[in-house]
Motif scaffolding. Sequence first.
Motif, PDB file in Angstrom:
ATOM      1  N   ALA A 193       8.208  98.938  22.298  1.00  0.00           N
ATOM      2  CA  ALA A 193       8.352  99.184  23.540  1.00  0.00           C
ATOM      3  C   ALA A 193       7.720  98.924  24.962  1.00  0.00           C
ATOM      4  CB  ALA A 193       6.984 100.485  22.861  1.00  0.00           C
ATOM      5  N   LEU A 194       8.779  99.252  26.222  1.00  0.00           N
ATOM      6  CA  LEU A 194       8.017  98.592  26.323  1.00  0.00           C
ATOM      7  C   LEU A 194       7.238  99.226  27.533  1.00  0.00           C
ATOM      8  CD1 LEU A 194      11.606  99.107  29.328  1.00  0.00           C
ATOM      9  CD2 LEU A 194      11.304  97.300  28.243  1.00  0.00           C
ATOM     10  N   THR A 195       5.913  98.257  28.619  1.00  0.00           N
ATOM     11  CA  THR A 195       5.049  98.879  29.062  1.00  0.00           C
ATOM     12  C   THR A 195       5.165  99.603  30.517  1.00  0.00           C
ATOM     13  OG1 THR A 195       3.201  97.271  27.924  1.00  0.00           O
ATOM     14  CG2 THR A 195       2.735  98.233  29.916  1.00  0.00           C
ATOM     15  N   PRO A 196       4.881 100.647  30.901  1.00  0.00           N
ATOM     16  CA  PRO A 196       4.821 101.376  32.224  1.00  0.00           C
ATOM     17  C   PRO A 196       4.364 100.774  33.235  1.00  0.00           C
ATOM     18  CG  PRO A 196       4.321 102.881  30.593  1.00  0.00           C
ATOM     19  CD  PRO A 196       4.056 101.181  30.148  1.00  0.00           C
ATOM     20  N   ALA A 197       4.880 100.474  34.408  1.00  0.00           N
ATOM     21  CA  ALA A 197       3.730  99.277  35.780  1.00  0.00           C
ATOM     22  C   ALA A 197       2.636 100.265  36.104  1.00  0.00           C
ATOM     23  CB  ALA A 197       4.655  99.783  37.063  1.00  0.00           C
ATOM     24  N   THR A 198       1.911  99.531  36.435  1.00  0.00           N
ATOM     25  CA  THR A 198       1.368 100.255  36.869  1.00  0.00           C
ATOM     26  C   THR A 198       0.719 100.887  38.278  1.00  0.00           C
ATOM     27  OG1 THR A 198       0.075  97.661  36.444  1.00  0.00           O
ATOM     28  CG2 THR A 198      -0.955  98.785  37.951  1.00  0.00           C
ATOM     29  N   LYS A 199       0.633 101.404  38.346  1.00  0.00           N
ATOM     30  CA  LYS A 199       0.604 102.820  39.703  1.00  0.00           C
ATOM     31  C   LYS A 199      -0.273 102.216  40.478  1.00  0.00           C
ATOM     32  CE  LYS A 199       3.717 104.931  37.106  1.00  0.00           C
ATOM     33  NZ  LYS A 199       3.506 103.890  35.992  1.00  0.00           N
ATOM     34  N   ALA A 200       0.019 102.755  41.734  1.00  0.00           N
ATOM     35  CA  ALA A 200      -1.533 102.448  43.049  1.00  0.00           C
ATOM     36  C   ALA A 200      -2.456 102.869  43.044  1.00  0.00           C
ATOM     37  CB  ALA A 200      -0.261 103.252  43.930  1.00  0.00           C
ATOM     38  N   ALA A 201      -2.367 104.394  41.871  1.00  0.00           N
ATOM     39  CA  ALA A 201      -3.970 105.501  41.408  1.00  0.00           C
ATOM     40  C   ALA A 201      -4.099 104.303  41.100  1.00  0.00           C
ATOM     41  CB  ALA A 201      -3.551 106.691  41.669  1.00  0.00           C
ATOM     42  N   GLY A 202      -3.866 103.015  39.911  1.00  0.00           N
ATOM     43  CA  GLY A 202      -4.130 102.534  38.972  1.00  0.00           C
ATOM     44  C   GLY A 202      -4.082 102.736  37.434  1.00  0.00           C
ATOM     45  N   GLY A 203      -3.891 102.223  36.222  1.00  0.00           N
ATOM     46  CA  GLY A 203      -3.095 102.194  35.551  1.00  0.00           C
ATOM     47  C   GLY A 203      -1.998 102.777  34.979  1.00  0.00           C
ATOM     48  N   THR A 204      -1.643 102.915  34.366  1.00  0.00           N
ATOM     49  CA  THR A 204      -0.029 103.390  33.968  1.00  0.00           C
ATOM     50  C   THR A 204       0.280 104.724  33.622  1.00  0.00           C
ATOM     51  OG1 THR A 204      -0.054 102.083  31.865  1.00  0.00           O
ATOM     52  CG2 THR A 204       0.761 100.509  32.689  1.00  0.00           C
ATOM     53  N   ALA A 205      -1.201 105.738  33.316  1.00  0.00           N
ATOM     54  CA  ALA A 205      -0.414 107.311  32.894  1.00  0.00           C
ATOM     55  C   ALA A 205       0.405 107.041  34.473  1.00  0.00           C
ATOM     56  CB  ALA A 205      -1.492 107.187  32.888  1.00  0.00           C
ATOM     57  N   TRP A 206       0.978 108.339  34.000  1.00  0.00           N
ATOM     58  CA  TRP A 206       1.612 109.569  34.744  1.00  0.00           C
ATOM     59  C   TRP A 206       0.853 110.251  35.019  1.00  0.00           C
ATOM     60  CZ3 TRP A 206       7.280 110.143  32.485  1.00  0.00           C
ATOM     61  CH2 TRP A 206       8.088 109.134  32.372  1.00  0.00           C
ATOM     62  N   ILE A 207       0.018 111.077  33.916  1.00  0.00           N
ATOM     63  CA  ILE A 207      -1.215 112.122  34.670  1.00  0.00           C
ATOM     64  C   ILE A 207      -1.854 111.476  33.150  1.00  0.00           C
ATOM     65  CG2 ILE A 207      -1.344 114.369  33.529  1.00  0.00           C
ATOM     66  CD1 ILE A 207       1.410 115.351  33.460  1.00  0.00           C
ATOM     67  N   ALA A 208      -3.224 111.936  34.288  1.00  0.00           N
ATOM     68  CA  ALA A 208      -5.076 111.903  33.773  1.00  0.00           C
ATOM     69  C   ALA A 208      -5.275 112.956  34.074  1.00  0.00           C
ATOM     70  CB  ALA A 208      -5.036 110.422  34.127  1.00  0.00           C
ATOM     71  N   ALA A 209      -6.041 113.031  32.538  1.00  0.00           N
ATOM     72  CA  ALA A 209      -7.161 114.610  32.769  1.00  0.00           C
ATOM     73  C   ALA A 209      -5.940 115.749  33.708  1.00  0.00           C
ATOM     74  CB  ALA A 209      -8.344 114.487  33.395  1.00  0.00           C
ATOM     75  N   GLY A 210      -4.951 116.014  33.440  1.00  0.00           N
ATOM     76  CA  GLY A 210      -4.027 117.333  33.369  1.00  0.00           C
ATOM     77  C   GLY A 210      -3.759 117.565  35.381  1.00  0.00           C
ATOM     78  N   VAL A 211      -3.887 115.897  35.596  1.00  0.00           N
ATOM     79  CA  VAL A 211      -3.163 115.851  37.488  1.00  0.00           C
ATOM     80  C   VAL A 211      -2.059 114.828  36.857  1.00  0.00           C
ATOM     81  CG1 VAL A 211      -4.191 115.483  39.501  1.00  0.00           C
ATOM     82  CG2 VAL A 211      -5.651 116.678  38.071  1.00  0.00           C
ATOM     83  N   ILE A 212      -0.893 114.451  37.664  1.00  0.00           N
ATOM     84  CA  ILE A 212      -0.259 113.445  38.216  1.00  0.00           C
ATOM     85  C   ILE A 212      -0.648 112.887  38.951  1.00  0.00           C
ATOM     86  CG2 ILE A 212       2.192 113.676  38.787  1.00  0.00           C
ATOM     87  CD1 ILE A 212       2.910 115.852  38.390  1.00  0.00           C
ATOM     88  N   LYS A 213      -1.002 111.261  38.632  1.00  0.00           N
ATOM     89  CA  LYS A 213      -1.470 110.505  39.103  1.00  0.00           C
ATOM     90  C   LYS A 213       0.015 109.551  39.231  1.00  0.00           C
ATOM     91  CE  LYS A 213      -5.543 110.968  38.028  1.00  0.00           C
ATOM     92  NZ  LYS A 213      -6.683 110.992  39.084  1.00  0.00           N
ATOM     93  N   ALA A 214       0.945 109.271  39.203  1.00  0.00           N
ATOM     94  CA  ALA A 214       2.366 108.388  39.205  1.00  0.00           C
ATOM     95  C   ALA A 214       3.018 109.332  40.712  1.00  0.00           C
ATOM     96  CB  ALA A 214       2.689 108.455  37.914  1.00  0.00           C
ATOM     97  N   THR A 215       3.220 108.333  41.646  1.00  0.00           N
ATOM     98  CA  THR A 215       3.494 109.194  42.769  1.00  0.00           C
ATOM     99  C   THR A 215       5.646 109.483  42.298  1.00  0.00           C
ATOM    100  OG1 THR A 215       4.427 107.072  43.305  1.00  0.00           O
ATOM    101  CG2 THR A 215       3.080 107.770  44.287  1.00  0.00           C
ATOM    102  N   ALA A 216       6.269 110.282  42.769  1.00  0.00           N
ATOM    103  CA  ALA A 216       7.972 110.262  42.409  1.00  0.00           C
ATOM    104  C   ALA A 216       8.136 109.523  41.941  1.00  0.00           C
ATOM    105  CB  ALA A 216       8.105 111.214  43.096  1.00  0.00           C
ATOM    106  N   ASN A 217       8.399 108.653  42.907  1.00  0.00           N
ATOM    107  CA  ASN A 217       9.127 107.251  42.932  1.00  0.00           C
ATOM    108  C   ASN A 217       8.519 106.160  41.572  1.00  0.00           C
ATOM    109  OD1 ASN A 217      10.474 107.996  45.352  1.00  0.00           O
ATOM    110  ND2 ASN A 217       8.954 106.508  46.990  1.00  0.00           N
ATOM    111  N   GLU A 218       6.756 106.377  41.612  1.00  0.00           N
ATOM    112  CA  GLU A 218       6.846 105.587  40.390  1.00  0.00           C
ATOM    113  C   GLU A 218       7.406 106.419  38.819  1.00  0.00           C
ATOM    114  OE1 GLU A 218       2.328 103.965  42.280  1.00  0.00           O
ATOM    115  OE2 GLU A 218       2.738 105.697  41.445  1.00  0.00           O
ATOM    116  N   VAL A 219       7.575 107.356  39.213  1.00  0.00           N
ATOM    117  CA  VAL A 219       7.585 107.705  36.828  1.00  0.00           C
ATOM    118  C   VAL A 219       9.219 107.573  37.398  1.00  0.00           C
ATOM    119  CG1 VAL A 219       8.038 110.390  36.784  1.00  0.00           C
ATOM    120  CG2 VAL A 219       5.950 109.608  37.522  1.00  0.00           C
ATOM    121  N   TYR A 220       9.951 107.590  38.503  1.00  0.00           N
ATOM    122  CA  TYR A 220      11.615 107.214  38.689  1.00  0.00           C
ATOM    123  C   TYR A 220      12.097 105.960  38.506  1.00  0.00           C
ATOM    124  CZ  TYR A 220      16.667 107.143  39.903  1.00  0.00           C
ATOM    125  OH  TYR A 220      17.554 106.918  40.090  1.00  0.00           O
ATOM    126  N   ALA A 221      10.455 105.355  38.535  1.00  0.00           N
ATOM    127  CA  ALA A 221      11.899 103.587  38.339  1.00  0.00           C
ATOM    128  C   ALA A 221      10.948 103.166  37.707  1.00  0.00           C
ATOM    129  CB  ALA A 221      10.154 102.647  39.261  1.00  0.00           C
TER     130      ALA A 221
END
Length: 366
Positions: free
Chosen positions: A199-227
């Motif tokens: 499995a690949l490792t997701p890119a580090t996001k501007a908000a920190g970490g690699t997760a798209w969503i944390a605690a029910g809140v979208i942390k990654a931007t649309a461009n980061e998820v698409y990347a």
Amino acid sequence: MPIRFNTQEEARTAWASDRERAERLGVYSLATGYLYDGPRFDYTIAMDAQPGLSTDPNSAVPAMLTTLIDPDVFEILFSPTKAAEILGENRKGTWTDDTAMFPVVEHTGEASSYGDFAENGRAGANTNWPQRQSYLFQVMKEYGERELERAGLARINWVSEIDKAAATTLNRFTNLTYFYGVQGLQNYGLLNDPNLSAALTPATKAAGGTAWIAAGVIKATANEVYADIQALFWKLVAQSGGLVTQESKMTLALGPGSAVALTATNTYNVNVTDLLRKNFPNLRVVTAVQYGIRSASNPQGVVVGNLVQLIVDEIEGQDTGYCAYNEKMRAHKIIPATSSYKQKVTGGTWGAIIRMPMAIAQMLGV
């Protein structure tokens, strides 16, 4: 002012004189006289001798007579079974088969310079016979005659409900094997087939970490998820040697929670779903709880984090893989006892048969 009679004889005489006139007017009675002022009885005297009730005080009817049982029976809902929707489903063999072989042929060859008397160059084929083992499982349906009668009082078709429960149990277990296989056998699932690439490792996001969503809140931007999804597609292209293109039929499989990140919108009012639809016209998105992180509410999830898979449905007419069973639901004979019945129901699975692992890329930790 009413007429009062002092004796019984006066009352009878008066009625005898009025009776003929009353009958002419249509009034008939079996009475022999009017009421008169005679001795009266005071029944409250006897009541004084009874200090209380001999029965329990109660002014109501039994509660069951005022209780409504709704005829519409609602069933408890479970998470949907999606493995067959993601990869497709086929029957292979019968319940008598323990092992299945899935032949693979690789063409080989070497070209050589032409010469009238030259015999160089060769064409050949190499075969492999990967195997999988089946797993049979069962449930028992049991019900008694009194049990059926009592359920009928509540307007519940108990036999039908037991039949549905057996079918649901078999189907949900089959779905689980399609994702994880059966431990101890050559029986693997879509998430743990040993031939899948790492499995690949997701890119580090501007908000920190690699997760798209944390605690029910979208942390990654649309461009980061698409990347991150672009990275999965790039790996498919590399693994397939260019056989996969943007026009290939593909399935993006992920957890329902992770799928919320596809609604993230960039500064141009374009969300991830829009970007995917524009750049991968034959891509479909399917969610399954098994791709989410394991928790008390999702015991079938992935232990270490949310997983995403990008699967090419087919390459050059060959299916990437499919979920396979050898027995969907075999109902054995009903055995009657003295006042009850029982029946065995059997199913069988091969897990997920992945014929082309290079057509699947995955990313862990989104």
